[in-house]
Design a protein around this motif. Sequence first.
Motif, PDB file in Angstrom:
ATOM      1  N   UNK A   1       0.865  -1.170   0.000  1.00  0.00           N
ATOM      2  CA  UNK A   1       0.000   0.000   0.000  1.00  0.00           C
ATOM      3  C   UNK A   1       0.906   1.225   0.000  1.00  0.00           C
ATOM      4  N   UNK A   2       0.377   2.391  -0.354  1.00  0.00           N
ATOM      5  CA  UNK A   2       1.207   3.598  -0.265  1.00  0.00           C
ATOM      6  C   UNK A   2       1.749   3.827   1.155  1.00  0.00           C
ATOM      7  N   UNK A   3       0.957   3.502   2.164  1.00  0.00           N
ATOM      8  CA  UNK A   3       1.405   3.676   3.545  1.00  0.00           C
ATOM      9  C   UNK A   3       2.559   2.734   3.878  1.00  0.00           C
ATOM     10  N   UNK A   4       2.449   1.486   3.443  1.00  0.00           N
ATOM     11  CA  UNK A   4       3.525   0.524   3.688  1.00  0.00           C
ATOM     12  C   UNK A   4       4.803   0.959   2.984  1.00  0.00           C
ATOM     13  N   UNK A   5       4.682   1.397   1.732  1.00  0.00           N
ATOM     14  CA  UNK A   5       5.865   1.828   0.985  1.00  0.00           C
ATOM     15  C   UNK A   5       6.507   3.039   1.654  1.00  0.00           C
ATOM     16  N   UNK A   6       5.688   3.974   2.131  1.00  0.00           N
ATOM     17  CA  UNK A   6       6.223   5.160   2.806  1.00  0.00           C
ATOM     18  C   UNK A   6       6.938   4.765   4.094  1.00  0.00           C
TER      19      UNK A   6
END
Length: 149
Positions: A62-67
């Motif tokens: 997810x974008x949150x995981x990648x961030x």
Amino acid sequence: LSNRDAATATTDLLTAAADTTPAGRFYAASILASLPDVPWPTVVDDPALGPYARASLGVDRSPEDAAWLLMDAVSASADVMGDLDPDAVEVVSAEVLPAGRELDTLADAWRLPHPMAYEVLTLVGAHHPDKKIAKAARTAAHKALSATG
């Protein structure tokens, strides 16, 4: 690991990784990624280790995981003086940020409860070679700073 029961050693390292610095978590996860039978499902809901668990279990980032993974990886590039390594920005970003989704990933990165959010976003904003990605990181860093104080 060679002097201990593998299952106990991996569980102990996973437990230690949950309670350490971003750099410690990054390095522990790097070691765990090379081992068989890591109990990743036990930490999939942990805020700090969940992104590593989902990545190891083959779940799309997810974008949150990648961030979160970006922040840990860039934090781990800090030298012994505590300075973040600008040269690591491009390399780490290419490895961690999903291609074509970099802007989405950085857009809400400031909302994550990561202890190094502002510092990492500032570094990415100052040193990423792609101007759009750098601008998204600077915007997120500004929001992170505003949110904390």
